[in-house]
Design a protein around this motif. Structure first.
Motif, PDB file in Angstrom:
ATOM      1  N   GLY A 109      -7.796  11.134  -1.449  1.00  0.00           N
ATOM      2  CA  GLY A 109      -7.113  11.157  -0.156  1.00  0.00           C
ATOM      3  C   GLY A 109      -6.499   9.839   0.274  1.00  0.00           C
ATOM      4  N   ASN A 110      -7.238   8.746   0.135  1.00  0.00           N
ATOM      5  CA  ASN A 110      -6.731   7.452   0.614  1.00  0.00           C
ATOM      6  C   ASN A 110      -5.993   6.643  -0.447  1.00  0.00           C
ATOM      7  N   ASP A 111      -6.176   7.033  -1.718  1.00  0.00           N
ATOM      8  CA  ASP A 111      -5.629   6.204  -2.801  1.00  0.00           C
ATOM      9  C   ASP A 111      -4.108   6.130  -2.787  1.00  0.00           C
ATOM     10  N   ARG A 112      -3.473   7.275  -2.537  1.00  0.00           N
ATOM     11  CA  ARG A 112      -2.003   7.304  -2.548  1.00  0.00           C
ATOM     12  C   ARG A 112      -1.429   6.359  -1.489  1.00  0.00           C
ATOM     13  N   SER A 113      -1.928   6.461  -0.262  1.00  0.00           N
ATOM     14  CA  SER A 113      -1.385   5.630   0.823  1.00  0.00           C
ATOM     15  C   SER A 113      -1.746   4.154   0.646  1.00  0.00           C
ATOM     16  N   ALA A 114      -2.967   3.888   0.144  1.00  0.00           N
ATOM     17  CA  ALA A 114      -3.393   2.497  -0.036  1.00  0.00           C
ATOM     18  C   ALA A 114      -2.548   1.800  -1.101  1.00  0.00           C
TER      19      ALA A 114
END
Length: 199
Positions: A109-114
């Protein structure tokens, strides 16, 4: 996820340990030559295991500066890319942005945006097994531990101490290298097992 997963999870404590990948099959991408070799091997794969690690934040309101490490795995090898080292970032970007290579992981979930925010990487062709394996009508996501118990009849051991260690350190320990490598490699192994299911 097929039926019986809950029972598999409950019995996981009694299962034999998941062996994981050997340290000899893990490469820390800390030079231009290693970055070039990693890029060639990863772009030649149809799918790669993918995960990231970030130095934990402990203070209220503290903003993470991660990810500090990005892990990419083929069936037989794992490459670890420290994001503070410029040598590997171009190779990392080439692989993650390739629409041909499927990136497989758990809880992404957070990897793409980070990665977009930190490195300007727009990940293409991403598959989150945590979402895919839970099946219709189920809440929450399936984690790597449950998937390993279900598909391999083994117990994935994850050290909380290692998981919350300093991933921004210029010198990662063997425990950190193996922990990070297995996070990416196990995702690819589960994907292969899932993709081989009939129907």
């Amino acid at each position: 996820m097929p039926s019986g997963v809950d029972r598999a999870a409950l019995a996981a404590a009694e299962l034999p340990p998941y062996p994981g990948i050997a340290l000899a099959d893990v490469t820390l991408v800390d030079s231009a030559a290693r970055a070039e070799a990693a890029q060639a091997a990863l772009l030649a794969a149809d799918a790669v295991g993918f995960d990231t690690e970030s130095k934990p934040t402990f203070l209220k309101g503290e903003v993470s500066t991660g990810p500090h490490l990005v892990q990419l795995a083929t069936d037989g090898h794992v490459w670890l890319f420290p994001t503070a080292l410029p040598a590997g970032v171009a190779a990392l970007k080439a692989v993650l942005e390739s629409p041909r290579v499927k990136k497989i992981g758990f809880g992404l979930g957070n990897d793409r945006s980070a990665l977009q925010a930190r490195l300007g990487v727009a990940i293409a062709n991403l598959l989150d097994l945590g979402e895919v394996l839970r099946g219709p009508g189920h809440r929450g996501t399936v984690g790597a531990k449950m998937a390993v118990a279900h598909f391999f009849g083994q117990r994935l051991q994850k050290s909380k101490k290692t998981g919350t260690s300093n991933w921004a350190s210029p010198r990662l320990s063997e425990r950190q290298l193996l922990y990070a490598a297995n996070d990416a490699h196990v995702a690819l192994r589960v994907y292969r097992a899932w993709a081989a299911l009939p129907g």
